[in-house]
Design a protein around this motif. Structure first.
Motif, PDB file in Angstrom:
ATOM      1  N   THR A   1      -9.947   7.880 -15.773  1.00  0.00           N
ATOM      2  CA  THR A   1      -8.572   7.547 -15.363  1.00  0.00           C
ATOM      3  C   THR A   1      -8.450   7.322 -13.850  1.00  0.00           C
ATOM      4  OG1 THR A   1      -7.939   9.898 -15.279  1.00  0.00           O
ATOM      5  CG2 THR A   1      -7.517   8.710 -17.344  1.00  0.00           C
ATOM      6  N   LEU A   2      -9.315   6.483 -13.320  1.00  0.00           N
ATOM      7  CA  LEU A   2      -9.274   6.180 -11.882  1.00  0.00           C
ATOM      8  C   LEU A   2      -8.015   5.391 -11.539  1.00  0.00           C
ATOM      9  CD1 LEU A   2     -12.832   5.078 -10.689  1.00  0.00           C
ATOM     10  CD2 LEU A   2     -11.612   7.202 -10.205  1.00  0.00           C
ATOM     11  N   THR A   3      -7.346   5.820 -10.483  1.00  0.00           N
ATOM     12  CA  THR A   3      -6.153   5.123 -10.009  1.00  0.00           C
ATOM     13  C   THR A   3      -6.236   4.981  -8.493  1.00  0.00           C
ATOM     14  OG1 THR A   3      -4.775   5.962 -11.820  1.00  0.00           O
ATOM     15  CG2 THR A   3      -3.637   5.225  -9.832  1.00  0.00           C
ATOM     16  N   LYS A   4      -5.904   3.782  -8.021  1.00  0.00           N
ATOM     17  CA  LYS A   4      -5.891   3.525  -6.582  1.00  0.00           C
ATOM     18  C   LYS A   4      -4.654   2.705  -6.235  1.00  0.00           C
ATOM     19  CE  LYS A   4      -7.308   3.313  -2.313  1.00  0.00           C
ATOM     20  NZ  LYS A   4      -7.332   4.534  -1.465  1.00  0.00           N
ATOM     21  N   ARG A   5      -3.875   3.208  -5.263  1.00  0.00           N
ATOM     22  CA  ARG A   5      -2.674   2.522  -4.796  1.00  0.00           C
ATOM     23  C   ARG A   5      -2.869   2.062  -3.357  1.00  0.00           C
ATOM     24  NH1 ARG A   5      -1.035   6.910  -7.771  1.00  0.00           N
ATOM     25  NH2 ARG A   5       0.402   6.486  -9.511  1.00  0.00           N
TER      26      ARG A   5
ATOM     27  N   GLY B   1      -0.080   1.151  -0.676  1.00  0.00           N
ATOM     28  CA  GLY B   1       1.360   1.089  -0.485  1.00  0.00           C
ATOM     29  C   GLY B   1       2.066   1.336  -1.806  1.00  0.00           C
ATOM     30  N   SER B   2       2.970   0.433  -2.172  1.00  0.00           N
ATOM     31  CA  SER B   2       3.706   0.583  -3.424  1.00  0.00           C
ATOM     32  C   SER B   2       3.005  -0.096  -4.598  1.00  0.00           C
ATOM     33  CB  SER B   2       5.114  -0.006  -3.276  1.00  0.00           C
ATOM     34  OG  SER B   2       5.033  -1.393  -2.949  1.00  0.00           O
ATOM     35  N   GLY B   3       1.916  -0.806  -4.322  1.00  0.00           N
ATOM     36  CA  GLY B   3       1.208  -1.518  -5.385  1.00  0.00           C
ATOM     37  C   GLY B   3       0.067  -0.699  -5.960  1.00  0.00           C
ATOM     38  N   ILE B   4      -0.194  -0.875  -7.252  1.00  0.00           N
ATOM     39  CA  ILE B   4      -1.315  -0.198  -7.920  1.00  0.00           C
ATOM     40  C   ILE B   4      -2.434  -1.205  -8.122  1.00  0.00           C
ATOM     41  CG2 ILE B   4      -2.069   1.074  -9.956  1.00  0.00           C
ATOM     42  CD1 ILE B   4       0.737   2.047 -10.357  1.00  0.00           C
ATOM     43  N   ALA B   5      -3.551  -1.005  -7.411  1.00  0.00           N
ATOM     44  CA  ALA B   5      -4.691  -1.913  -7.519  1.00  0.00           C
ATOM     45  C   ALA B   5      -5.557  -1.583  -8.725  1.00  0.00           C
ATOM     46  CB  ALA B   5      -5.529  -1.855  -6.245  1.00  0.00           C
ATOM     47  N   VAL B   6      -5.722  -0.291  -8.995  1.00  0.00           N
ATOM     48  CA  VAL B   6      -6.495   0.171 -10.159  1.00  0.00           C
ATOM     49  C   VAL B   6      -5.630   1.192 -10.876  1.00  0.00           C
ATOM     50  CG1 VAL B   6      -8.573   1.386 -10.926  1.00  0.00           C
ATOM     51  CG2 VAL B   6      -8.715  -0.255  -9.041  1.00  0.00           C
ATOM     52  N   ASP B   7      -5.385   0.945 -12.158  1.00  0.00           N
ATOM     53  CA  ASP B   7      -4.383   1.706 -12.891  1.00  0.00           C
ATOM     54  C   ASP B   7      -5.009   2.475 -14.051  1.00  0.00           C
ATOM     55  OD1 ASP B   7      -2.080   2.698 -13.992  1.00  0.00           O
ATOM     56  OD2 ASP B   7      -1.152   0.760 -14.388  1.00  0.00           O
TER      57      ASP B   7
ATOM     58  N   GLY C   1     -17.952   4.239  -3.188  1.00  0.00           N
ATOM     59  CA  GLY C   1     -17.545   5.240  -2.211  1.00  0.00           C
ATOM     60  C   GLY C   1     -16.903   4.665  -0.973  1.00  0.00           C
ATOM     61  N   PHE C   2     -16.616   3.349  -0.961  1.00  0.00           N
ATOM     62  CA  PHE C   2     -15.961   2.726   0.184  1.00  0.00           C
ATOM     63  C   PHE C   2     -14.448   2.892   0.137  1.00  0.00           C
ATOM     64  CE2 PHE C   2     -19.795  -0.190  -0.257  1.00  0.00           C
ATOM     65  CZ  PHE C   2     -20.546   0.549   0.647  1.00  0.00           C
ATOM     66  N   GLU C   3     -13.929   3.255  -1.001  1.00  0.00           N
ATOM     67  CA  GLU C   3     -12.520   3.601  -1.160  1.00  0.00           C
ATOM     68  C   GLU C   3     -12.445   4.931  -1.904  1.00  0.00           C
ATOM     69  OE1 GLU C   3     -10.074   1.979   0.124  1.00  0.00           O
ATOM     70  OE2 GLU C   3     -10.811  -0.062   0.453  1.00  0.00           O
ATOM     71  N   ALA C   4     -11.415   5.700  -1.647  1.00  0.00           N
ATOM     72  CA  ALA C   4     -11.213   6.977  -2.341  1.00  0.00           C
ATOM     73  C   ALA C   4     -10.091   6.809  -3.360  1.00  0.00           C
ATOM     74  CB  ALA C   4     -10.868   8.080  -1.356  1.00  0.00           C
ATOM     75  N   PRO C   5     -10.278   7.292  -4.583  1.00  0.00           N
ATOM     76  CA  PRO C   5      -9.210   7.170  -5.582  1.00  0.00           C
ATOM     77  C   PRO C   5      -8.051   8.105  -5.263  1.00  0.00           C
ATOM     78  CG  PRO C   5     -11.017   8.474  -6.459  1.00  0.00           C
ATOM     79  CD  PRO C   5     -11.477   7.969  -5.121  1.00  0.00           C
ATOM     80  N   ASP C   6      -6.859   7.711  -5.683  1.00  0.00           N
ATOM     81  CA  ASP C   6      -5.707   8.599  -5.577  1.00  0.00           C
ATOM     82  C   ASP C   6      -5.748   9.669  -6.658  1.00  0.00           C
ATOM     83  OD1 ASP C   6      -4.249   7.373  -3.356  1.00  0.00           O
ATOM     84  OD2 ASP C   6      -4.045   5.664  -4.696  1.00  0.00           O
ATOM     85  N   SER C   7      -6.346   9.330  -7.788  1.00  0.00           N
ATOM     86  CA  SER C   7      -6.535  10.301  -8.865  1.00  0.00           C
ATOM     87  C   SER C   7      -7.661   9.810  -9.759  1.00  0.00           C
ATOM     88  CB  SER C   7      -5.247  10.482  -9.683  1.00  0.00           C
ATOM     89  OG  SER C   7      -4.858   9.262 -10.277  1.00  0.00           O
TER      90      SER C   7
END
Length: 367
Positions: free
Chosen positions: A10-14, A16-22, A53-59
């Motif tokens: 369940t990787l999620t990456k935002r 700003g207000s947009g969700i790039a990975v949901d 590992g170049f971006e960190a997930p929000d969850s």
């Protein structure tokens, strides 16, 4: 699939207000060649960067075997990434570019030279160690970048649009080389691409992304023949989408669809759909068969469940080399496309035809 090598939970990456990975979840097997397919902006490159590992997930979590990589920095992950631009150092020779990938792994000039030579042999660039990247073709630069990415023997190799900079003929040749190399190494490859043909050529499995979500995962043939949504059906190739209403249950794996030109059977939708709901029949052009018809031989009121055929007119025919594309117009004005190999018999433009397709060739999808 046996115990996965790589697991995304369940990787999620935002941004700003947009969700790039949901909320993406995915299991990747060891030695698997996996393609992430989707249009620009769908989140596939962001997902790759999360794994690298170049971006960190929000969850969510990223696991490799028993190891949790979620908080591990990129340089400590047994994962490597080859960028779309190849990112070769222009002031370094080919050999030094590849050796850069060995920093901290191999010590001593002789050992480094030997390992670089082995990597260049692997990608069929023997004798290129002293060349400058600027003197190489696009395909050769790609292979140098690939050799450098493989230098650390990653357990998973990530490739972001690796063929994007190549022309068509070189791209097709390189696809075969990349596939053969992956088979020899047994390393898990994850390739991001926007090209459906490339994904279906390379991959053991394909994951289709749409607006940050992983909407369907499967073998290329299964996705092509059994798309789960209209988006997937259209992304993977030309498709006729025939609107209708879902009829009553039919025996076996099929359901009836009431259309403007009769009642037809198609493969039942994977998700439950209520009788009477708006649906589309997705039929690939190669599965649509226009056959000779005298108008008096087929009347709309004679149509039977399963499809004896629907009357249409052949209005256009285009020669495409390896196939003929035909455009057909139904009585209500609906246009359908059919393809066939050159030489296969068909009426002339302007003549009446009967449109037929087998129930297994049609997939019922939510409208």
């Amino acid at each position: 699939m046996s115990a996965p090598l790589l697991r995304l939970e369940t990787l999620t990456k935002r941004f700003g207000s947009g969700i790039a990975v949901d909320a993406v979840s995915l299991d990747l097997a060891a030695s698997e060649f996996f393609c992430l397919l989707g249009p620009s902006g769908c989140g596939k490159s962001t997902l790759l960067r999360l794994v690298a590992g170049f971006e960190a997930p929000d969850s969510g979590a990223i696991r490799l075997g028993d190891e949790d990589l979620t908080a591990l920095p990129a340089h400590r992950r047994p994962v490597n990434m080859m960028f779309q631009s190849y990112a070769l150092f222009p002031h370094m020779s080919v050999g030094r570019n590849v050796a850069y990938g060995l920093k901290g792994l191999v010590t001593g000039r002789a050992a480094t030279t030997e390992r670089v030579a082995a990597l260049l042999r692997l990608v069929r660039l023997d004798g290129y160690a002293d060349r400058a990247p600027a003197t190489l073709s696009g395909g050769q630069r790609q292979r140098v970048a690939l050799a450098r990415a493989l230098a650390r023997e990653p357990r998973v190799l990530l490739l972001d649009e690796p063929m994007a900079a190549l022309d068509r003929s070189l791209r097709e040749e390189t696809q075969g080389e990349l596939r053969a190399l992956q088979r020899r190494l047994g390393t898990a490859f994850v390739v991001v691409t926007h090209d459906p043909a490339e994904a279906m050529t390379l991959a053991d499995r394909v994951g289709v992304m749409d607006r940050g979500r992983l909407v369907q995962v499967g073998r290329p043939a299964d996705l092509y023949r059994r798309p789960a949504t209209r988006f997937v059906a259209g992304l993977l190739g030309d498709v006729n989408l025939i609107p209708g209403r879902l009829g009553a249950d039919a025996p076996g794996p099929h359901r009836a669809v009431e259309t403007a030109f009769g009642t037809w059977l198609g493969r039942a939708p994977e998700a439950p759909v209520a009788a009477g709901a708006a649906v589309v029949l997705a039929v690939r052009p190669e599965d649509l068969r226009p056959e000779d018809l005298r108008p008096e031989d087929l009347r709309p009121e004679d149509l039977r469940l399963g499809g004896e055929g629907a009357p249409a007119t052949l209005i256009e025919e285009t020669f495409l080399g390896d196939r003929i594309r035909r455009v057909l117009r139904l009585a209500d004005g609906t246009l359908l496309r059919a393809t066939a190999a050159p030489g296969e018999g068909a009426p002339a433009v302007g003549e009446a035809v009967a449109i037929r397709f087998a129930p297994d060739a049609a997939t019922i999808l939510p409208a």
